[in-house]
Design a protein around this motif. Structure first.
Motif, PDB file in Angstrom:
ATOM      1  N   TYR A 134      31.762  40.219  36.306  1.00 12.00           N
ATOM      2  CA  TYR A 134      32.902  39.657  35.587  1.00 12.00           C
ATOM      3  C   TYR A 134      34.179  40.441  35.893  1.00 12.00           C
ATOM      4  CZ  TYR A 134      29.400  37.063  32.928  1.00 12.00           C
ATOM      5  OH  TYR A 134      28.362  36.227  32.567  1.00 12.00           O
ATOM      6  N   TYR A 135      34.053  41.756  35.932  1.00 10.52           N
ATOM      7  CA  TYR A 135      35.226  42.576  36.257  1.00 10.52           C
ATOM      8  C   TYR A 135      35.751  42.243  37.662  1.00 10.52           C
ATOM      9  CZ  TYR A 135      33.536  45.373  32.319  1.00 10.52           C
ATOM     10  OH  TYR A 135      33.120  45.793  31.086  1.00 10.52           O
ATOM     11  N   MET A 136      34.827  42.060  38.597  1.00  9.50           N
ATOM     12  CA  MET A 136      35.234  41.748  39.963  1.00  9.50           C
ATOM     13  C   MET A 136      35.907  40.382  40.028  1.00  9.50           C
ATOM     14  SD  MET A 136      35.186  43.394  42.753  1.00  9.50           S
ATOM     15  CE  MET A 136      35.808  43.016  44.394  1.00  9.50           C
ATOM     16  N   THR A 137      35.419  39.433  39.239  1.00  8.51           N
ATOM     17  CA  THR A 137      36.046  38.109  39.204  1.00  8.51           C
ATOM     18  C   THR A 137      37.474  38.194  38.682  1.00  8.51           C
ATOM     19  OG1 THR A 137      33.890  37.058  38.819  1.00  8.51           O
ATOM     20  CG2 THR A 137      35.869  35.773  38.269  1.00  8.51           C
ATOM     21  N   PHE A 138      37.671  38.979  37.633  1.00  9.43           N
ATOM     22  CA  PHE A 138      39.019  39.149  37.095  1.00  9.43           C
ATOM     23  C   PHE A 138      39.952  39.791  38.132  1.00  9.43           C
ATOM     24  CE2 PHE A 138      36.907  39.538  32.695  1.00  9.43           C
ATOM     25  CZ  PHE A 138      36.913  38.161  32.560  1.00  9.43           C
ATOM     26  N   CYS A 139      39.422  40.748  38.887  1.00  9.95           N
ATOM     27  CA  CYS A 139      40.229  41.404  39.923  1.00  9.95           C
ATOM     28  C   CYS A 139      40.603  40.425  41.028  1.00  9.95           C
ATOM     29  CB  CYS A 139      39.478  42.594  40.502  1.00  9.95           C
ATOM     30  SG  CYS A 139      39.242  43.976  39.362  1.00  9.95           S
ATOM     31  N   ILE A 140      39.642  39.602  41.444  1.00 10.89           N
ATOM     32  CA  ILE A 140      39.915  38.636  42.506  1.00 10.89           C
ATOM     33  C   ILE A 140      40.970  37.630  42.071  1.00 10.89           C
ATOM     34  CG2 ILE A 140      38.909  36.790  43.901  1.00 10.89           C
ATOM     35  CD1 ILE A 140      38.102  39.563  44.806  1.00 10.89           C
ATOM     36  N   ILE A 141      40.937  37.224  40.805  1.00 11.60           N
ATOM     37  CA  ILE A 141      41.922  36.250  40.303  1.00 11.60           C
ATOM     38  C   ILE A 141      43.343  36.777  40.472  1.00 11.60           C
ATOM     39  CG2 ILE A 141      42.796  35.149  38.198  1.00 11.60           C
ATOM     40  CD1 ILE A 141      39.903  34.820  37.308  1.00 11.60           C
ATOM     41  N   THR A 142      43.524  38.088  40.253  1.00  4.30           N
ATOM     42  CA  THR A 142      44.872  38.658  40.373  1.00  4.30           C
ATOM     43  C   THR A 142      45.400  38.628  41.799  1.00  4.30           C
ATOM     44  OG1 THR A 142      44.035  40.917  40.701  1.00  4.30           O
ATOM     45  CG2 THR A 142      44.394  40.181  38.433  1.00  4.30           C
ATOM     46  N   LEU A 143      44.507  38.474  42.779  1.00  2.00           N
ATOM     47  CA  LEU A 143      44.955  38.376  44.168  1.00  2.00           C
ATOM     48  C   LEU A 143      45.593  37.022  44.469  1.00  2.00           C
ATOM     49  CD1 LEU A 143      41.975  40.037  46.105  1.00  2.00           C
ATOM     50  CD2 LEU A 143      44.230  41.013  45.669  1.00  2.00           C
ATOM     51  N   TYR A 144      45.249  36.012  43.700  1.00  2.00           N
ATOM     52  CA  TYR A 144      45.711  34.655  43.971  1.00  2.00           C
ATOM     53  C   TYR A 144      46.720  34.139  42.941  1.00  2.00           C
ATOM     54  CZ  TYR A 144      41.751  34.549  47.178  1.00  2.00           C
ATOM     55  OH  TYR A 144      40.872  34.827  48.197  1.00  2.00           O
ATOM     56  N   PHE A 145      46.724  34.709  41.744  1.00  2.00           N
ATOM     57  CA  PHE A 145      47.603  34.222  40.695  1.00  2.00           C
ATOM     58  C   PHE A 145      48.364  35.390  40.082  1.00  2.00           C
ATOM     59  CE2 PHE A 145      43.879  31.454  40.840  1.00  2.00           C
ATOM     60  CZ  PHE A 145      44.474  30.220  41.053  1.00  2.00           C
ATOM     61  N   GLY A 146      49.641  35.139  39.776  1.00  2.00           N
ATOM     62  CA  GLY A 146      50.472  36.150  39.144  1.00  2.00           C
ATOM     63  C   GLY A 146      51.336  35.521  38.072  1.00  2.00           C
ATOM     64  N   ILE A 159      47.448  50.412  40.884  1.00  2.00           N
ATOM     65  CA  ILE A 159      46.138  49.877  41.237  1.00  2.00           C
ATOM     66  C   ILE A 159      46.316  48.766  42.261  1.00  2.00           C
ATOM     67  CG2 ILE A 159      44.127  48.592  40.434  1.00  2.00           C
ATOM     68  CD1 ILE A 159      43.995  51.440  39.612  1.00  2.00           C
ATOM     69  N   SER A 160      45.649  48.882  43.380  1.00  2.00           N
ATOM     70  CA  SER A 160      45.665  47.850  44.416  1.00  2.00           C
ATOM     71  C   SER A 160      44.269  47.238  44.500  1.00  2.00           C
ATOM     72  CB  SER A 160      46.069  48.449  45.768  1.00  2.00           C
ATOM     73  OG  SER A 160      45.881  47.512  46.809  1.00  2.00           O
ATOM     74  N   VAL A 161      44.151  45.962  44.145  1.00  2.48           N
ATOM     75  CA  VAL A 161      42.846  45.305  44.162  1.00  2.48           C
ATOM     76  C   VAL A 161      42.313  45.210  45.583  1.00  2.48           C
ATOM     77  CG1 VAL A 161      41.626  43.160  43.647  1.00  2.48           C
ATOM     78  CG2 VAL A 161      43.334  44.032  42.053  1.00  2.48           C
ATOM     79  N   TRP A 162      43.207  44.921  46.536  1.00  4.52           N
ATOM     80  CA  TRP A 162      42.775  44.829  47.937  1.00  4.52           C
ATOM     81  C   TRP A 162      42.203  46.164  48.414  1.00  4.52           C
ATOM     82  CZ3 TRP A 162      44.612  47.207  52.488  1.00  4.52           C
ATOM     83  CH2 TRP A 162      44.109  46.663  53.675  1.00  4.52           C
ATOM     84  N   SER A 163      42.885  47.258  48.099  1.00  9.20           N
ATOM     85  CA  SER A 163      42.382  48.573  48.484  1.00  9.20           C
ATOM     86  C   SER A 163      41.106  48.906  47.734  1.00  9.20           C
ATOM     87  CB  SER A 163      43.441  49.649  48.205  1.00  9.20           C
ATOM     88  OG  SER A 163      44.602  49.427  48.975  1.00  9.20           O
ATOM     89  N   MET A 164      41.010  48.458  46.479  1.00 13.76           N
ATOM     90  CA  MET A 164      39.797  48.698  45.694  1.00 13.76           C
ATOM     91  C   MET A 164      38.583  48.050  46.352  1.00 13.76           C
ATOM     92  SD  MET A 164      37.500  47.173  43.426  1.00 13.76           S
ATOM     93  CE  MET A 164      38.325  45.783  42.665  1.00 13.76           C
TER      94      MET A 164
END
Length: 296
Positions: free
Chosen positions: A109-121, A149-154
């Motif tokens: 679930y945490y990973m899903t939330f992180c991925i969402i931030t890559l596509y929506f702001g 925090i950089s999701v891509w780098s994470m």
């Protein structure tokens, strides 16, 4: 076989020509800017400057380096790059290590939330209101905290951490290390290539950014050098639009430097420092960039 070898040779020649052409097209604008920065401004206004300076001078750089605003901008850019890169890599790597642990409950679930931030702001206006509400407006920390925090780098870190043999971490735990000890003494020292590569990418992003300062900074003493360069470019464009060619030629004759020559010198001064970092980290690129290229 001879025919196939000939076809391979022709194909190789075509590829080399195409790559040389691409390299020329990519490198020439930078080279031409450097040439203009070393050419007398009044002579540059006459046109025809291509591969070599026609009237060599260092006056453009002398004027730029004597500008107090440019020197302050360099200080802000250097501080922002160093502090921002360190905090971003530290926070992101810690976050990624936690996300890489299989025993983390709800990590999907945490990973899903992180991925969402890559596509929506939220957009610029909500972000502006958030920055102002946090008290970061017109503050140095507006350069650092929002991008800590950089999701891509994470994701890159997380993929690399999951490739580390589990036996190493088990051995560390047998020796008495907890999660922090394992991360700092085992995992992080083994992550040199990915840390170096992502540090360079993060540093370049901080060094080249001018947009954040243009939106959230009013204090001229907090403007990074790239924002000052943007102001110089805007003033150059404005002067070209408001003055006719005769007036520009008259002004160019009255002084040995022009807005264009100073702009090119400023651009070289702001670009060369970050370019010089590449040779020191180049050996980490191949391994660091290819992390995560293989499907688990």
């Amino acid at each position: 076989m001879m025919k196939l070898a000939l076809e391979d040779r022709v194909f190789s020649i075509v590829i080399h020509i195409a790559l040389l052409f691409l390299a020329f097209v990519t490198f020439y604008p930078f080279w031409n800017s450097a040439v203009i920065s070393f050419n007398l401004g009044s002579d540059t206004s006459l046109g025809g400057i291509t591969f070599w300076p026609r009237v060599f001078t260092l006056e453009n750089y002398q004027v730029v380096l004597k500008d107090v605003k440019i020197l302050k901008g360099f200080g802000v850019s250097i501080a922002r790059t160093l502090v921002g890169t360190f905090l971003t890599i530290a926070a992101t790597s810690i976050f990624a290590y936690g996300m890489s642990r299989k025993e983390l409950i709800g990590r999907g679930y945490y990973m899903t939330f992180c991925i969402i931030t890559l596509y929506f702001g939220g957009g610029l206006i909500p972000t502006y209101l958030l920055i102002r509400g946090l008290g970061l407006f017109d503050s140095f920390w507006v350069f650092v905290i929002p991008s800590i925090i950089s999701v891509w780098s994470m994701i890159i870190f997380r993929t690399f951490f999951r490739q580390i043999p589990a036996g190493l971490e088990d051995a560390a735990r047998i020796d008495g290390c907890g999660y922090w000890g394992t991360f700092l003494r085992v995992v992080l020292p083994l992550s040199g290539p990915v840390v170096a590569t992502l540090s360079l990418f993060t540093a370049i992003a901080h060094w080249n950014d001018w947009f954040v300062a243009s939106i959230y900074i009013n204090n001229q003493d907090l403007l990074p050098v790239q924002a000052l360069l943007k102001q110089t470019l805007d003033s150059n464009i404005a002067s070209e639009l408001t003055q006719d060619s005769a007036a520009q030629s008259f002004l160019a004759k009255r002084q040995s430097y022009t807005t264009k020559s100073l702009t090119m010198a400023t651009m070289m001064v702001t670009t060369v420092p970050i370019i010089l970092v590449y040779p020191f980290l180049q050996r980490f690129f191949v391994k660091g960039v290819l992390v995560g290229s293989l499907k688990e």
